[in-house]
Design a protein around this motif. Structure first.
Motif, PDB file in Angstrom:
ATOM      1  N   LYS A   7       0.822  -1.207   0.000  1.00  0.00           N
ATOM      2  CA  LYS A   7       0.000   0.000   0.000  1.00  0.00           C
ATOM      3  C   LYS A   7       0.857   1.259   0.000  1.00  0.00           C
ATOM      4  N   ILE A   8       2.098   1.106   0.451  1.00  0.00           N
ATOM      5  CA  ILE A   8       2.956   2.287   0.585  1.00  0.00           C
ATOM      6  C   ILE A   8       3.700   2.607  -0.707  1.00  0.00           C
ATOM      7  N   ASP A   9       3.677   1.681  -1.677  1.00  0.00           N
ATOM      8  CA  ASP A   9       4.459   1.874  -2.906  1.00  0.00           C
ATOM      9  C   ASP A   9       4.109   3.174  -3.623  1.00  0.00           C
ATOM     10  N   SER A  10       2.816   3.474  -3.740  1.00  0.00           N
ATOM     11  CA  SER A  10       2.402   4.666  -4.473  1.00  0.00           C
ATOM     12  C   SER A  10       2.707   5.953  -3.708  1.00  0.00           C
ATOM     13  N   PHE A  11       3.051   5.827  -2.418  1.00  0.00           N
ATOM     14  CA  PHE A  11       3.387   7.008  -1.618  1.00  0.00           C
ATOM     15  C   PHE A  11       4.883   7.083  -1.309  1.00  0.00           C
ATOM     16  N   ALA A  12       5.654   6.115  -1.847  1.00  0.00           N
ATOM     17  CA  ALA A  12       7.063   6.011  -1.487  1.00  0.00           C
ATOM     18  C   ALA A  12       7.860   7.268  -1.856  1.00  0.00           C
ATOM     19  N   HIS A  37       2.737   9.632   9.435  1.00  0.00           N
ATOM     20  CA  HIS A  37       1.696   8.664   9.079  1.00  0.00           C
ATOM     21  C   HIS A  37       0.334   9.340   8.997  1.00  0.00           C
ATOM     22  N   ALA A  38       0.027  10.211   9.977  1.00  0.00           N
ATOM     23  CA  ALA A  38      -1.261  10.921   9.967  1.00  0.00           C
ATOM     24  C   ALA A  38      -1.384  11.806   8.742  1.00  0.00           C
ATOM     25  N   ASP A  39      -0.277  12.448   8.338  1.00  0.00           N
ATOM     26  CA  ASP A  39      -0.312  13.306   7.145  1.00  0.00           C
ATOM     27  C   ASP A  39      -0.514  12.477   5.878  1.00  0.00           C
ATOM     28  N   LEU A  40       0.073  11.273   5.841  1.00  0.00           N
ATOM     29  CA  LEU A  40      -0.139  10.396   4.691  1.00  0.00           C
ATOM     30  C   LEU A  40      -1.590   9.929   4.610  1.00  0.00           C
ATOM     31  N   VAL A  41      -2.164   9.611   5.775  1.00  0.00           N
ATOM     32  CA  VAL A  41      -3.566   9.187   5.809  1.00  0.00           C
ATOM     33  C   VAL A  41      -4.473  10.275   5.250  1.00  0.00           C
ATOM     34  N   SER A  42      -4.138  11.542   5.558  1.00  0.00           N
ATOM     35  CA  SER A  42      -4.952  12.651   5.052  1.00  0.00           C
ATOM     36  C   SER A  42      -4.875  12.766   3.528  1.00  0.00           C
ATOM     37  N   LEU A  43      -3.829  12.147   2.938  1.00  0.00           N
ATOM     38  CA  LEU A  43      -3.685  12.159   1.476  1.00  0.00           C
ATOM     39  C   LEU A  43      -4.273  10.905   0.828  1.00  0.00           C
ATOM     40  N   GLY A  44      -4.858  10.029   1.660  1.00  0.00           N
ATOM     41  CA  GLY A  44      -5.502   8.842   1.116  1.00  0.00           C
ATOM     42  C   GLY A  44      -4.792   7.533   1.397  1.00  0.00           C
ATOM     43  N   PHE A  45      -3.675   7.566   2.127  1.00  0.00           N
ATOM     44  CA  PHE A  45      -2.959   6.337   2.465  1.00  0.00           C
ATOM     45  C   PHE A  45      -3.809   5.499   3.414  1.00  0.00           C
ATOM     46  N   GLU A  46      -3.937   4.207   3.121  1.00  0.00           N
ATOM     47  CA  GLU A  46      -4.794   3.323   3.904  1.00  0.00           C
ATOM     48  C   GLU A  46      -4.003   2.304   4.721  1.00  0.00           C
ATOM     49  N   GLY A  47      -2.688   2.398   4.685  1.00  0.00           N
ATOM     50  CA  GLY A  47      -1.849   1.443   5.411  1.00  0.00           C
ATOM     51  C   GLY A  47      -1.694   1.818   6.877  1.00  0.00           C
ATOM     52  N   SER A  48      -1.079   0.927   7.642  1.00  0.00           N
ATOM     53  CA  SER A  48      -0.910   1.120   9.078  1.00  0.00           C
ATOM     54  C   SER A  48       0.320   1.968   9.392  1.00  0.00           C
ATOM     55  N   TYR A  49       0.418   2.377  10.641  1.00  0.00           N
ATOM     56  CA  TYR A  49       1.594   3.110  11.118  1.00  0.00           C
ATOM     57  C   TYR A  49       2.849   2.253  10.965  1.00  0.00           C
ATOM     58  N   TRP A  51       3.745   0.159   8.654  1.00  0.00           N
ATOM     59  CA  TRP A  51       4.323   0.239   7.317  1.00  0.00           C
ATOM     60  C   TRP A  51       5.207   1.475   7.176  1.00  0.00           C
ATOM     61  N   VAL A  52       4.704   2.600   7.678  1.00  0.00           N
ATOM     62  CA  VAL A  52       5.452   3.857   7.580  1.00  0.00           C
ATOM     63  C   VAL A  52       6.706   3.802   8.446  1.00  0.00           C
ATOM     64  N   ALA A  53       6.597   3.220   9.635  1.00  0.00           N
ATOM     65  CA  ALA A  53       7.748   3.118  10.534  1.00  0.00           C
ATOM     66  C   ALA A  53       8.858   2.276   9.911  1.00  0.00           C
ATOM     67  N   VAL A  54       8.498   1.153   9.290  1.00  0.00           N
ATOM     68  CA  VAL A  54       9.492   0.299   8.634  1.00  0.00           C
ATOM     69  C   VAL A  54      10.140   1.034   7.463  1.00  0.00           C
ATOM     70  N   PHE A  55       9.326   1.731   6.661  1.00  0.00           N
ATOM     71  CA  PHE A  55       9.849   2.492   5.527  1.00  0.00           C
ATOM     72  C   PHE A  55      10.832   3.555   6.023  1.00  0.00           C
ATOM     73  N   ALA A  56      10.445   4.282   7.099  1.00  0.00           N
ATOM     74  CA  ALA A  56      11.293   5.355   7.628  1.00  0.00           C
ATOM     75  C   ALA A  56      12.605   4.797   8.156  1.00  0.00           C
ATOM     76  N   ARG A  57      12.553   3.638   8.820  1.00  0.00           N
ATOM     77  CA  ARG A  57      13.784   3.053   9.366  1.00  0.00           C
ATOM     78  C   ARG A  57      14.732   2.640   8.245  1.00  0.00           C
ATOM     79  N   ARG A  58      14.180   2.019   7.204  1.00  0.00           N
ATOM     80  CA  ARG A  58      15.026   1.600   6.082  1.00  0.00           C
ATOM     81  C   ARG A  58      15.584   2.800   5.330  1.00  0.00           C
TER      82      ARG A  58
END
Length: 207
Positions: A7-12, A37-49, A51-58
């Motif tokens: 779900k995060i691919d289109s927001f990567a 994560h909250a700002d992404l949700v406001s843009l239509g992201f439907e994934g969990s926190y 997913w964003v935490a893992v992306f940010a760490r990597r």
């Protein structure tokens, strides 16, 4: 196992841009991953926190690796044994007490191995407050580690010399001898050398 679309691919791309922009800001002004994560949700992201935490760490790991390869910095992984060390830092925060907004000085202790921590608030950063904070932290955490890691705060260091040379304050030295631990001091402007407690300060501020 083949990789499946996330779900995060289109927001990567947007998320990478945000993380890069945040890395350039002063630490206290950066958004937390939860806020991002909250700002992404406001843009239509439907994934969990998560997913964003893992992306940010990597993303952060890749960013640090790039800095190493371009000679802009060196990152040394730190490993600690149980009971080996703690890190200490002060922070400033505000509280409403009796209807009045009052600035507080917050003492933060964090054990380097277990990540257990103790936080205590004072009105000042005097020797008396510093010693009281140590006394209560060691009581709460159940013992005294072999060494403590500090920045070059005025209540501990009278003069910073070359390298690791320090003229340690007599009262601070007496306190360390009383509790029987070895104080160590970071290089000037090198907060990453006590990054565990620095992270604790950031987490406490957002809470």
């Amino acid at each position: 196992v083949p990789e499946r679309p996330s779900k995060i691919d289109s927001f990567a791309e947007k998320l990478s841009g945000w993380l890069k922009a945040e890395s350039r800001k002063p630490r206290k002004q950066r958004r937390t991953v939860k806020q991002i994560h909250a700002d992404l949700v406001s843009l239509g992201f439907e994934g969990s926190y998560g997913w964003v935490a893992v992306f940010a760490r990597r993303w952060k790991e890749d960013f640090q690796r790039q800095q190493n390869t371009t000679g802009r910095g060196v990152f040394v992984p730190l490993a600690f044994e149980p009971g080996e060390a703690f890190q200490f830092d002060w922070s400033e925060d505000w509280a409403l007490i009796g209807g009045e907004r009052i600035k507080l000085q917050i003492a933060h202790f964090k054990l380097c191995y277990s990540r257990a921590f103790a936080v205590r608030a004072y009105l000042l950063q005097t020797h008396e407050m510093l010693f009281d904070a140590h006394n209560h932290a060691f009581r709460v955490l159940g013992g005294v580690p072999r060494r403590g890691i500090y920045d070059n705060m005025r209540t501990a260091v009278d003069k910073v010399g070359r390298g690791k040379a320090r003229q340690v304050n007599a009262r601070f030295s007496a306190m360390a001898s009383h509790f029987v631990f070895e104080p160590e001091f970071c290089n000037p402007a090198a907060g990453w050398e006590k990054g565990l407690v620095e992270k604790n300060v950031l987490d406490m501020r957002h809470r």
